[in-house]
Design an enzyme around this catalytic site. Structure first.
Site, PDB file in Angstrom:
ATOM      1  N   HIS A 179       0.846  -1.199   0.000  1.00  0.00           N
ATOM      2  CA  HIS A 179       0.000   0.000   0.000  1.00  0.00           C
ATOM      3  C   HIS A 179       0.882   1.249   0.000  1.00  0.00           C
ATOM      4  N   ASP A 217       8.908  21.323 -25.759  1.00  0.00           N
ATOM      5  CA  ASP A 217       8.840  19.985 -25.185  1.00  0.00           C
ATOM      6  C   ASP A 217       9.849  19.907 -24.057  1.00  0.00           C
ATOM      7  N   TRP A 228       6.975  -0.159   4.517  1.00  0.00           N
ATOM      8  CA  TRP A 228       7.704   0.429   3.389  1.00  0.00           C
ATOM      9  C   TRP A 228       9.103   0.839   3.785  1.00  0.00           C
ATOM     10  N   SER A 258      14.086   5.729 -12.893  1.00  0.00           N
ATOM     11  CA  SER A 258      13.102   6.553 -13.585  1.00  0.00           C
ATOM     12  C   SER A 258      13.082   7.954 -12.997  1.00  0.00           C
ATOM     13  N   SER A 259      13.111   8.041 -11.665  1.00  0.00           N
ATOM     14  CA  SER A 259      13.074   9.354 -11.030  1.00  0.00           C
ATOM     15  C   SER A 259      14.300  10.173 -11.371  1.00  0.00           C
ATOM     16  N   HIS A 261      13.300  11.282   4.552  1.00  0.00           N
ATOM     17  CA  HIS A 261      12.726  12.567   4.908  1.00  0.00           C
ATOM     18  C   HIS A 261      12.646  13.528   3.719  1.00  0.00           C
ATOM     19  N   GLU A 280      12.316  12.696   0.851  1.00  0.00           N
ATOM     20  CA  GLU A 280      11.258  12.104   0.039  1.00  0.00           C
ATOM     21  C   GLU A 280       9.882  12.685   0.388  1.00  0.00           C
ATOM     22  N   TYR A 303       9.221  15.583   1.328  1.00  0.00           N
ATOM     23  CA  TYR A 303       9.106  16.901   0.707  1.00  0.00           C
ATOM     24  C   TYR A 303       9.085  16.811  -0.805  1.00  0.00           C
ATOM     25  N   SER A 354       0.039  26.973  -5.209  1.00  0.00           N
ATOM     26  CA  SER A 354       0.449  28.341  -5.499  1.00  0.00           C
ATOM     27  C   SER A 354      -0.038  28.822  -6.855  1.00  0.00           C
ATOM     28  N   HIS A 392      14.646  12.286  13.067  1.00  0.00           N
ATOM     29  CA  HIS A 392      13.423  12.421  13.859  1.00  0.00           C
ATOM     30  C   HIS A 392      12.508  11.208  13.672  1.00  0.00           C
ATOM     31  N   HIS A 393      12.856  10.351  12.724  1.00  0.00           N
ATOM     32  CA  HIS A 393      12.106   9.095  12.603  1.00  0.00           C
ATOM     33  C   HIS A 393      12.703   8.022  13.502  1.00  0.00           C
ATOM     34  N   THR A 433       7.718  26.636   6.237  1.00  0.00           N
ATOM     35  CA  THR A 433       6.393  26.131   5.850  1.00  0.00           C
ATOM     36  C   THR A 433       5.326  27.120   6.283  1.00  0.00           C
ATOM     37  N   LYS A 448       4.892  29.874   3.889  1.00  0.00           N
ATOM     38  CA  LYS A 448       4.054  29.536   2.743  1.00  0.00           C
ATOM     39  C   LYS A 448       2.580  29.650   3.104  1.00  0.00           C
ATOM     40  N   ARG A 497       1.010   1.025  15.345  1.00  0.00           N
ATOM     41  CA  ARG A 497       0.687   0.875  13.933  1.00  0.00           C
ATOM     42  C   ARG A 497       1.156  -0.490  13.457  1.00  0.00           C
TER      43      ARG A 497
HETATM   44  C1  HEA Z   1       0.661   9.191  -0.428  1.00  0.00           C
HETATM   45  C2  HEA Z   1       0.526   8.104   0.104  1.00  0.00           C
HETATM   46  C3  HEA Z   1      -0.679   7.467   0.711  1.00  0.00           C
HETATM   47  C4  HEA Z   1      -2.021   7.543   0.392  1.00  0.00           C
HETATM   48  C5  HEA Z   1      -2.672   8.320  -0.725  1.00  0.00           C
HETATM   49  C6  HEA Z   1      -2.709   6.704   1.338  1.00  0.00           C
HETATM   50  C7  HEA Z   1      -4.097   6.522   1.348  1.00  0.00           C
HETATM   51  C8  HEA Z   1      -4.777   5.776   2.312  1.00  0.00           C
HETATM   52  N1  HEA Z   1      -4.206   5.076   3.356  1.00  0.00           N
HETATM   53 FE1  HEA Z   1      -2.225   4.883   3.726  1.00  0.00          FE
HETATM   54  N2  HEA Z   1      -0.224   4.701   4.131  1.00  0.00           N
HETATM   55  C9  HEA Z   1       0.788   5.358   3.489  1.00  0.00           C
HETATM   56  C10 HEA Z   1       0.655   6.252   2.443  1.00  0.00           C
HETATM   57  C11 HEA Z   1      -0.563   6.577   1.839  1.00  0.00           C
HETATM   58  N3  HEA Z   1      -1.799   6.139   2.203  1.00  0.00           N
HETATM   59  C12 HEA Z   1       2.059   5.021   4.071  1.00  0.00           C
HETATM   60  C13 HEA Z   1       3.427   5.562   3.653  1.00  0.00           C
HETATM   61  C14 HEA Z   1       1.780   4.110   5.106  1.00  0.00           C
HETATM   62  C15 HEA Z   1       2.781   3.449   6.059  1.00  0.00           C
HETATM   63  C16 HEA Z   1       2.964   2.010   5.725  1.00  0.00           C
HETATM   64  C17 HEA Z   1       3.883   1.346   6.661  1.00  0.00           C
HETATM   65  O1  HEA Z   1       3.563   1.265   7.852  1.00  0.00           O
HETATM   66  O2  HEA Z   1       4.936   0.903   6.215  1.00  0.00           O
HETATM   67  C18 HEA Z   1       0.335   3.946   5.119  1.00  0.00           C
HETATM   68  C19 HEA Z   1      -0.348   3.156   6.043  1.00  0.00           C
HETATM   69  C20 HEA Z   1      -1.722   3.134   6.182  1.00  0.00           C
HETATM   70  C21 HEA Z   1      -2.410   2.574   7.295  1.00  0.00           C
HETATM   71  C22 HEA Z   1      -1.752   1.970   8.528  1.00  0.00           C
HETATM   72  C23 HEA Z   1      -1.449   0.549   8.381  1.00  0.00           C
HETATM   73  C24 HEA Z   1      -0.825   0.025   9.614  1.00  0.00           C
HETATM   74  O3  HEA Z   1       0.027   0.696  10.194  1.00  0.00           O
HETATM   75  O4  HEA Z   1      -1.196  -1.079  10.005  1.00  0.00           O
HETATM   76  C25 HEA Z   1      -3.757   2.732   7.074  1.00  0.00           C
HETATM   77  C26 HEA Z   1      -4.830   2.298   7.996  1.00  0.00           C
HETATM   78  O5  HEA Z   1      -5.837   2.839   8.071  1.00  0.00           O
HETATM   79  C27 HEA Z   1      -3.896   3.415   5.811  1.00  0.00           C
HETATM   80  C28 HEA Z   1      -5.106   3.777   5.228  1.00  0.00           C
HETATM   81  C29 HEA Z   1      -5.235   4.536   4.067  1.00  0.00           C
HETATM   82  C30 HEA Z   1      -6.508   4.876   3.463  1.00  0.00           C
HETATM   83  C31 HEA Z   1      -7.858   4.458   3.963  1.00  0.00           C
HETATM   84  C32 HEA Z   1      -6.215   5.652   2.358  1.00  0.00           C
HETATM   85  C33 HEA Z   1      -7.222   6.245   1.412  1.00  0.00           C
HETATM   86  O6  HEA Z   1      -6.966   7.610   1.226  1.00  0.00           O
HETATM   87  C34 HEA Z   1      -7.244   5.540   0.096  1.00  0.00           C
HETATM   88  C35 HEA Z   1      -8.495   5.898  -0.677  1.00  0.00           C
HETATM   89  C36 HEA Z   1      -8.452   5.407  -2.088  1.00  0.00           C
HETATM   90  C37 HEA Z   1      -9.063   4.321  -2.574  1.00  0.00           C
HETATM   91  C38 HEA Z   1      -9.825   3.407  -1.705  1.00  0.00           C
HETATM   92  C39 HEA Z   1      -8.909   3.935  -4.011  1.00  0.00           C
HETATM   93  C40 HEA Z   1      -9.998   4.330  -4.936  1.00  0.00           C
HETATM   94  C41 HEA Z   1     -11.231   3.497  -4.961  1.00  0.00           C
HETATM   95  C42 HEA Z   1     -11.356   2.225  -5.334  1.00  0.00           C
HETATM   96  C43 HEA Z   1     -10.224   1.315  -5.655  1.00  0.00           C
HETATM   97  C44 HEA Z   1     -12.674   1.623  -5.442  1.00  0.00           C
HETATM   98  C45 HEA Z   1     -12.898   0.479  -4.520  1.00  0.00           C
HETATM   99  C46 HEA Z   1     -13.323   0.962  -3.209  1.00  0.00           C
HETATM  100  C47 HEA Z   1     -13.861   0.187  -2.256  1.00  0.00           C
HETATM  101  C48 HEA Z   1     -13.915  -1.276  -2.362  1.00  0.00           C
HETATM  102  C49 HEA Z   1     -14.414   0.816  -0.998  1.00  0.00           C
HETATM  103  N4  HEA Z   1      -2.658   3.651   5.286  1.00  0.00           N
HETATM  104  C1  HEA Z   2       4.094  15.042   2.531  1.00  0.00           C
HETATM  105  C2  HEA Z   2       4.679  14.463   3.465  1.00  0.00           C
HETATM  106  C3  HEA Z   2       5.090  15.012   4.794  1.00  0.00           C
HETATM  107  C4  HEA Z   2       5.258  16.314   5.236  1.00  0.00           C
HETATM  108  C5  HEA Z   2       5.090  17.595   4.468  1.00  0.00           C
HETATM  109  C6  HEA Z   2       5.662  16.206   6.615  1.00  0.00           C
HETATM  110  C7  HEA Z   2       5.943  17.322   7.417  1.00  0.00           C
HETATM  111  C8  HEA Z   2       6.467  17.246   8.696  1.00  0.00           C
HETATM  112  N1  HEA Z   2       6.689  16.097   9.429  1.00  0.00           N
HETATM  113 FE1  HEA Z   2       6.226  14.216   8.839  1.00  0.00          FE
HETATM  114  N2  HEA Z   2       6.053  12.317   8.175  1.00  0.00           N
HETATM  115  C9  HEA Z   2       5.661  11.926   6.920  1.00  0.00           C
HETATM  116  C10 HEA Z   2       5.322  12.759   5.869  1.00  0.00           C
HETATM  117  C11 HEA Z   2       5.383  14.150   5.927  1.00  0.00           C
HETATM  118  N3  HEA Z   2       5.726  14.890   7.013  1.00  0.00           N
HETATM  119  C12 HEA Z   2       5.625  10.495   6.817  1.00  0.00           C
HETATM  120  C13 HEA Z   2       5.255   9.685   5.586  1.00  0.00           C
HETATM  121  C14 HEA Z   2       5.998  10.009   8.066  1.00  0.00           C
HETATM  122  C15 HEA Z   2       6.054   8.577   8.573  1.00  0.00           C
HETATM  123  C16 HEA Z   2       6.970   7.677   7.869  1.00  0.00           C
HETATM  124  C17 HEA Z   2       6.870   6.293   8.456  1.00  0.00           C
HETATM  125  O1  HEA Z   2       7.340   6.096   9.585  1.00  0.00           O
HETATM  126  O2  HEA Z   2       6.313   5.394   7.774  1.00  0.00           O
HETATM  127  C18 HEA Z   2       6.286  11.185   8.883  1.00  0.00           C
HETATM  128  C19 HEA Z   2       6.732  11.112  10.197  1.00  0.00           C
HETATM  129  C20 HEA Z   2       7.171  12.200  10.916  1.00  0.00           C
HETATM  130  C21 HEA Z   2       7.889  12.092  12.148  1.00  0.00           C
HETATM  131  C22 HEA Z   2       8.313  10.799  12.841  1.00  0.00           C
HETATM  132  C23 HEA Z   2       7.229  10.310  13.700  1.00  0.00           C
HETATM  133  C24 HEA Z   2       7.538   8.989  14.267  1.00  0.00           C
HETATM  134  O3  HEA Z   2       7.672   8.027  13.518  1.00  0.00           O
HETATM  135  O4  HEA Z   2       7.627   8.923  15.489  1.00  0.00           O
HETATM  136  C25 HEA Z   2       8.144  13.375  12.567  1.00  0.00           C
HETATM  137  C26 HEA Z   2       8.887  13.719  13.806  1.00  0.00           C
HETATM  138  O5  HEA Z   2       9.437  14.721  13.934  1.00  0.00           O
HETATM  139  C27 HEA Z   2       7.591  14.262  11.571  1.00  0.00           C
HETATM  140  C28 HEA Z   2       7.656  15.637  11.620  1.00  0.00           C
HETATM  141  C29 HEA Z   2       7.238  16.487  10.598  1.00  0.00           C
HETATM  142  C30 HEA Z   2       7.343  17.941  10.668  1.00  0.00           C
HETATM  143  C31 HEA Z   2       7.870  18.752  11.811  1.00  0.00           C
HETATM  144  C32 HEA Z   2       6.881  18.396   9.460  1.00  0.00           C
HETATM  145  C33 HEA Z   2       6.843  19.862   9.043  1.00  0.00           C
HETATM  146  O6  HEA Z   2       7.304  20.006   7.719  1.00  0.00           O
HETATM  147  C34 HEA Z   2       5.489  20.470   9.162  1.00  0.00           C
HETATM  148  C35 HEA Z   2       5.545  21.955   9.060  1.00  0.00           C
HETATM  149  C36 HEA Z   2       4.221  22.614   8.973  1.00  0.00           C
HETATM  150  C37 HEA Z   2       3.570  23.265   9.969  1.00  0.00           C
HETATM  151  C38 HEA Z   2       4.123  23.329  11.343  1.00  0.00           C
HETATM  152  C39 HEA Z   2       2.234  23.882   9.733  1.00  0.00           C
HETATM  153  C40 HEA Z   2       2.213  25.248   9.128  1.00  0.00           C
HETATM  154  C41 HEA Z   2       2.996  26.257   9.868  1.00  0.00           C
HETATM  155  C42 HEA Z   2       2.493  27.375  10.428  1.00  0.00           C
HETATM  156  C43 HEA Z   2       1.076  27.745  10.322  1.00  0.00           C
HETATM  157  C44 HEA Z   2       3.477  28.290  11.075  1.00  0.00           C
HETATM  158  C45 HEA Z   2       3.383  28.472  12.534  1.00  0.00           C
HETATM  159  C46 HEA Z   2       3.598  27.208  13.283  1.00  0.00           C
HETATM  160  C47 HEA Z   2       4.284  27.095  14.417  1.00  0.00           C
HETATM  161  C48 HEA Z   2       5.195  28.140  14.958  1.00  0.00           C
HETATM  162  C49 HEA Z   2       4.110  25.840  15.222  1.00  0.00           C
HETATM  163  N4  HEA Z   2       6.994  13.514  10.579  1.00  0.00           N
HETATM  164 CU   LIG Z   3      10.601  13.136   8.327  1.00  0.00          CU
END
Ligand code: HEA
Ligand code: HEA
Ligand SMILES: [Cu+2]
Ligand code: CUA
Lengths: 526, 380, 283
Positions: A78, A107, A143, A170-171, A254, A256, A258, A269, A303-304, A329, A332, A451
């Protein structure tokens, strides 16, 4: 000159293969962009279907539908499919379509390589999906693929590793293409600081990709040799360290996140000023903020890893550095708000998704900030709080932004207007069900639900049920989007060259649908 | 199709939110925040979390108050004309500097909280927690109770997990042997692992520490309230990651002393006589119990394994072949696979019983009894 | 020329990319099957390799024809420069992962294993020395001595950089003889380097008991030098192609980006070797 060449080499843009061969051999950025977008949506369906399996199993306590091994394979695939197959290609699709149009190029710089960048994706995607069917099934590691668990896995792990290698290739090719296009192919007069912000976000994202995808390739290569060739990178008995993988992985991981977020910022924007009928506020500070976010993102990876046992000084440093990202952030978010301030707002579907993005991404940012505070994160790490955090930034952030962009540019792509009522319905359903699915997960995490578990204790039952019901609604609502897009392609009211009165940029100076070849003679920018 | 305007939709959303809020109050028992920890360090973190939530809430209301105002009053449909401005250095500097200040203000208590959480010096009791797929092993290394050693395995019956029986109150959160510690004493937990990364987590103490194979990491807590506290392994460790809970009983000093006594007696009794000669039936019966507790998670109670992941033992060439080969696998494991070296976890008597059982269970009919002395020889 | 800049170059549809993708699919799945001892594995992999070779010939052939046919204008040339530069940057980051692993094990994990609780409870008597193969590695092995073959190899690669630059000067002056001799020398030096490297690996396995499986020292040593060697092989192959093209009369003093790209690549490989020599062999 060109005419001479065209004659001499039988080089004629008008004739290109038709049918399937058109898509397989195309060197046209619009065709390739379209393929990226369809591929991405297909993968979104596949990844979403896997999410549905996850949520169905978590509907109530106990093991009902799938075995725990299979559950783990589902979460792994997933995430990999959503991140690498759905969200990233969606924005590369936008980049392909829009960057040449926005900078006035005919292009991409390397049109042939562009085709290869795309056609590697279905291959890599099938490696991931095929891994489900090899003996032992897919990787059940999450993942993040932490060793030694990933060392124990069967053949599915190797399929995932090679699949990721290909995705990385590819990327890298894609980013080189984007960088070169932006740096070298801008129309005369289009200085960097006059470029639309979407191009800026992609330029910087491309650099992030270039810097971290090879590092991921290195990490998983070491995993591969540890698995099959007896190296000891991640094995303490040989002097290595399993935690070293986490350092290398998150050095990629991390930035990634962003890579996912920045192009989303770019789309927002574009959309906000268009529907506020006002210039973006603080263009220059937006550019600096993007650059600052990208730069800081290289120095916050651990921080992870707050619970792995890194020393206190390390924890403190990574906590401070992570908190710092909130500043650019924030800039923005404030700039977007100021753009809307005193504008002439209207709320078509792209704007609705953009505003939804603003609200929910900020919420996700706040929960990120909570995670950044080490003493708190020690309780939240690996709980559903983190799952809630990242779905807020990735689904309500990146996915909402992708929808905003899709509705915004759909008229340009298809030449038709989509159905506004259906679009709004899609937005509101998505918004409501999204929050229903993921807001309650904060509570689950705070109460301590880990989780990546297929089953849970009774005190978590109610919230999980709400979350599952929400997710089914969320899933079904996305089918509406498919319907809307197909309907728009097939027909609908004709779209003018510039269907949005507030929109700015070169893309709106060409006809809708954009002809196969645009800007063969560079436009002149005053 | 009825036309949906933004307004009706907003009303719908509001009604929905109110609905959620109502269900929320109806289920007043539902926990919306962290549980209140019973350690000082945990409580500091708890208050810190509340503080940050309030700060974020204020910022959220500020930003979206402004945005909401403009969404209501600056609409095109109301005839609002767009303003011209698109830059203002002063506000841009302000909204860079103010968040920075806020963050610095947060950073101060955050630093203090972390330092107190990480201080593992001067502990009264030291316990080593070893993660195994999928159970915890505990060794009391220092302080009262030194020398105590046991395994702690999920006690919830499979029938409850599969939905064939009603679930207990502490479904998935109960173990056969909880760790017991005295109240008010500083306990240092050393974590390590035998196979993959696990994580020793106890929300009520504000503690979570990964157990990394080949390394020792540590954490600490001083529980201020008696009671039974429950946590779960918090790092994905394979198929039964969701099924390896952690239970800590915090008891008074007296009760702790009694518990230590009992444990010492129990351990002495469990040692058994390594020179005893077992009969087939005796050994097989003992072995079946141990097999189900230690091996069935992978190889299944039926001995059929899980094709592709865990080999079948029923009819396996190793299991029906010479004893030495069979013992070697069980005692020393198969490096690089999920098959651990059980020689480090189980006594020779226990392994002898398990191996005897495997060689005579299901379709395997070797009729051989393996004696503890033979196991001893198999150790590498 | 100046007129060309106003028009972009867009190639016509091409079937090479899809061959590339098929090749990658076969190679990736073939390798995965092979590593898991499925009999079809090597065959699938080799098929992929063959398709890849076919694709590379075809694709580069097309590019060379386009280039020699004068279809590339200044802008295309600049595009190539940007792209080659950033491609090399991505290669640098790939090596960075492995250098990072070397740094991490030497500075963090090995000292950590040999101190504190780890030492007291797990690994009595384990000492923090480098080279190190970890607490469970009980055999003796000898590290690779820097001042033998590796030093010679350093000299070889450095002088190959010089000969290549000399060849470039030749090309700029339109002195074809200097160009061809310089390139040929470079290829020979590269090939010599590779021969010595293979010999060194043989030494390591036969006499030093230094293998890929020799703990982290063996892992980092062979992976770093191995990937470097692989890149030298690629670079030498590209140089050979450039040499053949030069003999065939390709390249002009003002139009020879392919030559320069390969030269950049070769210098990059050179620099990586210097780092290797210092960090892996010497310190
Ligand atoms: C950008 C990335 C992205 C996106 C878009 C999503 C989308 C969704 N994610 Fe995902 N998710 C991750 C990135 C993402 N996730 C990541 C990185 C993890 C961590 C994995 C890990 O632990 O390693 C995670 C883990 C994760 C968990 C935790 C699993 C666990 O820790 O045990 C859950 C549980 O609720 C969840 C739920 C969902 C749901 C409900 C959506 C929904 O938004 C999805 C909605 C979309 C659809 C459903 C598809 C369209 C419709 C159909 C196909 C028609 C059929 C529909 C039906 C039969 C109802 N995700
Ligand atoms: C699009 C993806 C995305 C983005 C943008 C971010 C943004 C941020 N993330 Fe997130 N993060 C993930 C995707 C993302 N993260 C994913 C996928 C994981 C889990 C991976 C995994 O374990 O599977 C994760 C996990 C994760 C962790 C680890 C948690 C854990 O496993 O225990 C932490 C810890 O520091 C963190 C921090 C942050 C912070 C500080 C930001 C900051 O960039 C946020 C900044 C934004 C704001 C704060 C809001 C706007 C600001 C204002 C309005 C200004 C004023 C605010 C203040 C002065 C407070 N993230
Ligand atoms: Cu991070
Ligand atoms: Cu042990 Cu998860």
């Amino acid at each position: 000159m060109e005419a001479v060449h065209a004659g001499a080499h039988g080089h004629d843009h008008g004739h290109h293969p038709t049918g399937l061969m058109r898509w397989i051999t195309t060197t046209n950025h619009k065709d390739i962009g379209t393929m990226y977008l369809w591929f991405s949506f297909t993968m979104f369906m596949v990844g979403g279907a896997m999410a549905m399996v996850i949520r169905a199993e978590l509907f109530e306590p106990g093991l009902q539908i799938v075995s725990p091994e299979f559950f783990n394979q589902m979460i792994t695939l997933h995430a990999l499919i959503m991140v690498f197959g759905a969200i990233m290609p969606a924005f590369v699709g936008f980049a392909n379509w829009m960057i040449p149009l926005q900078i006035g190029a005919s292009d991409m710089a390397f049109a042939r390589m562009n085709n290869w960048s795309f056609w590697i994706l279905p291959v890599a995607g099938s490696m991931l999906i095929l891994s489900l069917f090899v003996p032992g099934g897919a990787a059940g590691t999450g993942w993040t693929m932490y060793p030694p668990l990933s060392i124990q896995m069967g053949m599915g792990m190797d399929f995932a590793i090679f699949g990721l290698h290909l995705l990385g290739m590819s990327s890298i090719m894609g980013s080189i293409n984007i960088i070169t296009t932006i740096l070298n192919l801008r129309a005369p007069g289009m200085s960097l600081m006059r470029m639309p912000l979407f191009c800026w976000t992609w330029l910087i994202t491309a650099y992030l990709l270039l810097a971290v995808m090879p590092v991921l390739a290195g990490a998983i290569t070491m995993l591969l040799t540890d698995r099959h060739f007896g190296t000891s990178f991640f094995n303490a008995a040989g002097g290595g360290d399993p935690v070293m993988f986490q350092h290398i992985f998150w050095f990629f991981g991390h930035p990634e996140v962003y890579i996912i977020a920045l192009p989303a910022f770019g789309v927002i924007s574009q959309v906000i000023p268009a529907f506020s009928r006002k210039h973006i506020f603080g263009y220059a500070s937006m550019v600096y903020a993007i650059a600052a976010i990208a730069l800081i993102s290289f120095f916050v990876w651990a921080h992870h890893m707050f619970t792995t046992g890194i020393p206190l000084t390390g924890q403190l440093y990574f906590m401070y550095a992570t908190m710092l990202i909130a500043v650019p952030t924030g800039v923005k978010v404030f700039n977007w708000t100021a753009t809307m301030w005193k504008g002439a707002l209207s709320f078509e579907t792209p704007m609705l998704f953009a505003i939804g993005f603003l609200f929910l991404f900020t919420l996700g940012g706040f929960s990120g900030l909570v995670c950044a505070i080490t003493a708190i994160d020690i309780q939240l790490q690996d709980t559903y709080y983190v799952v809630a955090h990242f779905h807020y930034v990735m689904v309500a952030g990146a996915l909402f932004s992708a929808y905003a962009g899709a509705y915004y540019w759909l008229p340009k792509w298809t030449g038709h207007m989509y159905n506004e009522t259906l679009g709004k319905l899609h937005f509101w359903l998505t918004l409501i069900f999204f929050n229903m699915t993921f807001f309650v997960q904060h509570f689950l995490g705070l109460a301590g639900m880990p989780r990546r578990v297929p089953d849970y204790a009774l005190q978590f039952a109610e919230f999980n049920k709400i979350s599952s019901i929400g997710s089914f609604g969320l899933g079904i609502s996305q089918l509406l989007f498919l319907y809307i897009v197909i309907k728009t392609i097939k027909g609908g009211p004709k779209a003018g060259d510039k269907p949005w009165d507030g929109a700015e940029g070169l893309e709106w100076t060409v006809p809708s649908p954009a002809p196969h070849h645009t800007f063969e003679d560079p436009p002149v920018i005053k | 199709m009825k036309k949906i305007t933004n307004k009706t939709a907003i009303r719908l959303a509001a009604a929905f939110a109110a609905g959620i809020a109502f269900t929320g109050t109806a289920l007043a028992e539902m926990q919306l925040n962290m549980g209140f920890p019973v350690t000082a360090a945990g409580q500091t973190a708890y208050h810190l979390h509340n503080l940050i939530n309030i700060i974020c809430l204020i910022i959220f209301i500020g930003v979206f108050g402004v945005m909401g105002y403009s969404m209501i009053y600056h609409r095109k449909s109301k005839g609002h004309k767009p303003a011209e401005f698109h830059e203002n250095l002063t506000v841009e500097i302000l909204w860079t500097a103010i968040p920075l200040l806020i963050l610095i203000i947060i950073a101060i208590p955050a630093t203090k909280a972390l330092i107190s959480l990480k201080d593992t010096s001067d502990s009264d009791i030291t316990i080593k927690a070893t993660g195994y797929q999928w159970k915890w092993g505990y060794d009391y290394l220092k302080g009262e109770g030194e020398g105590i050693k046991f395994m702690s395995v999920l006690a919830t019956p499979q029938a409850q997990i599969k939905g064939q029986e009603p679930k207990d109150e502490h479904y998935l959160l109960e173990v056969d042997n909880p760790i017991v510690v005295p109240v008010g004493k500083k306990v240092r937990i050393l974590t390590t692992s035998n196979d993959v990364i696990h994580s020793w987590a106890m929300p009520a103490f504000g503690v979570k520490q990964d157990a990394v194979p080949g390394f020792i990491r540590d954490t600490q807590f001083r529980a201020e309230k008696e009671g039974t506290y429950r946590g779960q392994c918090s790092e994905l460790c394979g198929k039964d990651h969701g099924f390896m809970p952690i239970v800590v009983e915090v008891v008074s000093a007296d009760k702790y002393a009694t518990w230590v006594d009992e444990q010492k007696k129990k351990m002495a009794a469990a040692m058994g006589d390594p020179n005893k000669v077992w009969t087939l039936d005796e050994s097989k019966a003992y072995g079946e119990k141990l097999y189900n507790a230690n091996c069935a998670a992978c190889h299944q109670a039926t001995g059929k394994g899980i094709p592709g992941a865990f080999p079948a033992l029923d009819g396996s060439k190793i299991v029906t072949g010479p004893k030495e080969g069979h013992l070697a696998v069980v005692v020393n494991g198969r490096p690089g696979t999920a098959m651990a070296a059980f020689g480090k976890q189980l006594s020779d008597t226990e392994i002898a019983a398990i191996v005897t059982y495997e060689r005579n269970a299901w379709g395997n009919k070797t009729g051989e009894v393996v004696q503890p002395a033979e196991v001893k020889a198999a150790h590498k | 020329m100046s007129q060309q800049v106003s028009r972009y170059f867009v190639p016509e549809p091409s079937h090479w990319p899809i061959f590339g993708s098929m090749a990658l699919f076969c190679m990736a799945s073939g390798a995965a099957l092979w590593m898991n001892k499925v009999h079809a594995g090597p065959w699938v992999f080799v098929t992929g390799l063959a398709i890849l070779a076919y694709m590379l010939f075809g694709w580069f052939g097309t590019v060379i024809r386009e280039s020699e046919g004068g279809r590339y204008n200044k802008q295309v040339d600049t595009s190539f420069r940007w792209s080659m530069g950033w491609f090399i940057f991505s290669e640098v980051m790939f090596f960075a992962a492995f250098f990072g692993a070397l740094f991490y094990t030497r500075v963090l994990s090995v000292p950590d294993l040999a101190s504190g609780d780890n030492l007291a409870l797990l690994y009595h008597g384990f000492t923090d020395v480098w080279p190190n193969a970890g607490p469970a590695f009980k055999e003796t092995f000898h590290p690779m001595e820097p001042w033998g073959l590796p030093a010679i190899n350093t000299a070889l690669l450095l002088s190959s950089g010089a000969t290549l630059t000399w060849a470039h000067w030749g090309l700029l002056k339109d002195n074809r003889k200097q160009l061809i001799i310089g390139l040929a020398l470079t290829v020979i030096l590269g090939a010599l380097f590779l021969t010595f490297q293979v010999h060194e690996y043989g030494e390591a396995y036969e006499h030093l008991n230094l293998k890929l499986t020799t703990g982290v020292y063996g892992s980092t040593f062979f992976m770093l030098t191995g990937f470097h060697g692989f890149h030298v092989t690629l670079g030498a192959t590209m140089l050979t192609v450039i040499l053949l093209r030069s003999i065939a009369g390709h390249f002009k003093p003002d139009h020879h980006f392919a030559f320069e790209a390969v030269a950049w690549y070769w210098h990059f490989v050179d620099v990586v070797w210097l780092l290797l020599f210092v960090l892996v062999y010497w310190l």
